[in-house]
Every structure is written in C-alpha cells, then in structure tokens.
Design a protein around this motif. Sequence first.
Motif, PDB file in Angstrom:
ATOM      1  N   GLN A   1      40.502  42.995  40.942  1.00  0.00           N
ATOM      2  CA  GLN A   1      40.314  41.558  40.714  1.00  0.00           C
ATOM      3  C   GLN A   1      39.008  41.396  39.938  1.00  0.00           C
ATOM      4  OE1 GLN A   1      41.509  38.354  43.555  1.00  0.00           O
ATOM      5  NE2 GLN A   1      39.309  38.094  43.843  1.00  0.00           N
ATOM      6  N   THR A   2      39.118  41.233  38.619  1.00  0.00           N
ATOM      7  CA  THR A   2      37.930  41.278  37.777  1.00  0.00           C
ATOM      8  C   THR A   2      37.940  40.159  36.756  1.00  0.00           C
ATOM      9  OG1 THR A   2      36.548  42.782  36.459  1.00  0.00           O
ATOM     10  CG2 THR A   2      38.903  42.790  35.993  1.00  0.00           C
TER      11      THR A   2
ATOM     12  N   VAL B   1      47.534  54.264  44.717  1.00  0.00           N
ATOM     13  CA  VAL B   1      47.915  53.450  43.566  1.00  0.00           C
ATOM     14  C   VAL B   1      46.759  52.512  43.215  1.00  0.00           C
ATOM     15  CG1 VAL B   1      49.654  51.882  42.590  1.00  0.00           C
ATOM     16  CG2 VAL B   1      50.286  53.405  44.477  1.00  0.00           C
ATOM     17  N   ILE B   2      46.482  52.369  41.910  1.00  0.00           N
ATOM     18  CA  ILE B   2      45.563  51.345  41.406  1.00  0.00           C
ATOM     19  C   ILE B   2      46.381  50.351  40.581  1.00  0.00           C
ATOM     20  CG2 ILE B   2      43.524  50.839  40.010  1.00  0.00           C
ATOM     21  CD1 ILE B   2      42.608  53.724  40.474  1.00  0.00           C
ATOM     22  N   VAL B   3      46.106  49.052  40.776  1.00  0.00           N
ATOM     23  CA  VAL B   3      46.862  48.005  40.094  1.00  0.00           C
ATOM     24  C   VAL B   3      45.894  47.102  39.328  1.00  0.00           C
ATOM     25  CG1 VAL B   3      48.674  46.269  40.331  1.00  0.00           C
ATOM     26  CG2 VAL B   3      48.429  48.045  42.076  1.00  0.00           C
ATOM     27  N   LEU B   4      46.234  46.807  38.073  1.00  0.00           N
ATOM     28  CA  LEU B   4      45.401  45.993  37.183  1.00  0.00           C
ATOM     29  C   LEU B   4      46.040  44.624  36.942  1.00  0.00           C
ATOM     30  CD1 LEU B   4      44.531  48.721  34.498  1.00  0.00           C
ATOM     31  CD2 LEU B   4      43.206  48.068  36.515  1.00  0.00           C
ATOM     32  N   PRO B   5      45.269  43.649  36.453  1.00  0.00           N
ATOM     33  CA  PRO B   5      45.810  42.305  36.200  1.00  0.00           C
ATOM     34  C   PRO B   5      46.525  42.194  34.852  1.00  0.00           C
ATOM     35  CG  PRO B   5      43.473  42.333  35.739  1.00  0.00           C
ATOM     36  CD  PRO B   5      43.810  43.707  36.277  1.00  0.00           C
TER      37      PRO B   5
ATOM     38  N   GLY C   1      41.926  34.181  40.930  1.00  0.00           N
ATOM     39  CA  GLY C   1      41.744  35.275  41.883  1.00  0.00           C
ATOM     40  C   GLY C   1      42.873  35.294  42.898  1.00  0.00           C
ATOM     41  N   HIS C   2      42.539  35.333  44.188  1.00  0.00           N
ATOM     42  CA  HIS C   2      43.523  35.325  45.274  1.00  0.00           C
ATOM     43  C   HIS C   2      44.489  36.512  45.181  1.00  0.00           C
ATOM     44  CE1 HIS C   2      43.100  31.143  47.259  1.00  0.00           C
ATOM     45  NE2 HIS C   2      41.972  31.454  46.654  1.00  0.00           N
TER      46      HIS C   2
ATOM     47  N   ASP D   1      38.228  34.614  45.798  1.00  0.00           N
ATOM     48  CA  ASP D   1      37.973  34.518  44.360  1.00  0.00           C
ATOM     49  C   ASP D   1      36.741  35.318  43.946  1.00  0.00           C
ATOM     50  OD1 ASP D   1      36.043  32.926  45.490  1.00  0.00           O
ATOM     51  OD2 ASP D   1      36.601  31.097  44.428  1.00  0.00           O
ATOM     52  N   ASP D   2      36.463  36.401  44.678  1.00  0.00           N
ATOM     53  CA  ASP D   2      35.337  37.271  44.347  1.00  0.00           C
ATOM     54  C   ASP D   2      35.728  38.276  43.262  1.00  0.00           C
ATOM     55  OD1 ASP D   2      33.782  36.045  46.291  1.00  0.00           O
ATOM     56  OD2 ASP D   2      34.434  37.452  47.851  1.00  0.00           O
ATOM     57  N   HIS D   3      34.724  38.718  42.523  1.00  0.00           N
ATOM     58  CA  HIS D   3      34.901  39.826  41.571  1.00  0.00           C
ATOM     59  C   HIS D   3      34.791  41.116  42.378  1.00  0.00           C
ATOM     60  CE1 HIS D   3      34.092  41.715  37.477  1.00  0.00           C
ATOM     61  NE2 HIS D   3      33.878  42.685  38.319  1.00  0.00           N
ATOM     62  N   GLU D   4      35.917  41.844  42.545  1.00  0.00           N
ATOM     63  CA  GLU D   4      35.866  42.978  43.468  1.00  0.00           C
ATOM     64  C   GLU D   4      37.098  43.863  43.348  1.00  0.00           C
ATOM     65  OE1 GLU D   4      36.095  41.592  47.537  1.00  0.00           O
ATOM     66  OE2 GLU D   4      37.523  40.035  46.987  1.00  0.00           O
ATOM     67  N   ILE D   5      36.971  45.057  43.899  1.00  0.00           N
ATOM     68  CA  ILE D   5      38.108  45.939  44.147  1.00  0.00           C
ATOM     69  C   ILE D   5      38.536  45.711  45.591  1.00  0.00           C
ATOM     70  CG2 ILE D   5      38.960  48.304  44.151  1.00  0.00           C
ATOM     71  CD1 ILE D   5      37.978  47.304  41.388  1.00  0.00           C
TER      72      ILE D   5
END
Length: 262
Positions: free
Chosen positions: A7-8, A36-40, A211-212, A228-232
């Motif tokens: 979430q970036t 697994v890594i998931v991107l937006p 975010g969310h 709505d934080d910038h985070e993994i």
Amino acid sequence: MKVAIVQTALIQGQVAENMQIIQDALTEAASANPDVIVLPELWNTSFLPENVYEIADVDGKETRALLSSFAKNNHVNIVGGSVANIREDALFNTVFVYDRDGSEIASYDKAHLFSPAGEDDYFAAGKDSVTFELDGVTCGVVTCYDLRFPEWVRELALADAQVVFVPAAWPATRNVHWDILNRARAIENQMYVVAVNSVGLVNPKGDVYGGHSVIIDPWGSYIVEPDDDHEIKVGEIDFDVIDGIRSKINVFNDRRPDIYDI
C-alpha cells in the motif's frame, strides 16, 4: 499462505520514480518472508496521466524484467499489480504474475474499464478471465472497477479459485463501496479476497487514493484491517477456513444454474 500487500503512494506520470518506489517496496515486503507479494494498479504511470500511451511499458518489457528477476532472486511469488502496457499498438491495463522461479505464469488485461473517468478512451478492454496456481493453490485476479461486476468474480470462483487478488487505484471518496464490495465478493464466493490499493495524491487536482488494502476471509472477516497508511501489510491465509465454511453453508451446492446464466 503468507501474503504481503504493498500500500504505497505513486506519482502520476513519473515512470522512473514509480519504478524505484516499487523496487524499494518489493525489497521491504520480501523482508517479511512472504509467500506472495501483491502490488497495486497502474503502478508504473499511476491513474491516469494524459500521456499514458507515450509513457506506457511496451510489451511490458521493463515491468516483466523487474518482477521476474525479483521473484527469482527472492524465491517469492508476485502478483504484479497492473501496469500501462502496450501490446500490438493497443494500450492495456495488465497484471503480470510470477512464480518463485521468476517464470511468468499468467497475465490479465482489465476487462471493465472505468468510463466515468475516461479509462476506455485510452485503454483496450480485456476479454478473458484468468486463473493460475501459486504453490498449488488456484487463484484469480480482477482489477479495480472489475470488483463491481459480481458475475466476473463468480467466474473465477466457478473455476475453483480460492483466492482472488484485486489490485486497484480506488479513490478515497468511494471507500465505503470498496470496503463493502470486497467483503461481499469474499462472502458470496466463499473465498479469500486480497485487495491492494494505493494511498496519497492521485493527481494535481487533489484527488486522493483510498488505501484500505485488505485481506478478507470467506466469512467476510478482516485478516488485514483497512487503513490509509503508507505501509507493507502482511497477513496469513488459512485454507482450512474455506473447507470449514463450505461444510456448514455450501452455496455452490445450492446454486440453480438451470434458472439463471452468468
């Protein structure tokens, strides 16, 4: 299955900067040792610069090289969000998926384009639903606005998907819809939903991503809570939960495809 979701914040129209943001986020996510890594959605261009065709990734070349190399070097599966991708002179909103060996095992072109924002003026629509296996688990993917079309997600459920990934560029003004729709898709299909959205400014007009990002189990409960934080954000998927709910309330046994057709 341990899942890390990115979430970036992205920068509209700045491909090189966004590529670096995602490289750094992948490195941070990998430190949690996920499966697994998931991107937006549209992480290379963000949503939706006027010159998107000019700055899009031709044949996904840069995207594919980055994701394949990172997946192989870190022995991790990647659901690569989506990127603006030119193929045969047409522009697609494409998700690329990689296994732990760095092999591309699936790609998906967004099927439902968000006409209120003119997405269909730029992009060609995909036509095919996609399932794939990650560590032996059948998964599917839809992109952002696709979430509003329950029959599209149901196709994945009927193809035995146990997890559906939802990369998105969803605005904060419609976060209530985002939260409800993700939970509804999980509940009605008795599957996990992993939904990944951006945060921060969408464009100079001041629109904001919501975010969310979440992981939701088949009961509709949050494994990873929305914020709505910038985070993994990291969560564990337990596939026994699917067996448990289907042993109690198996909606697939009670479907009536003889009286309706999706």
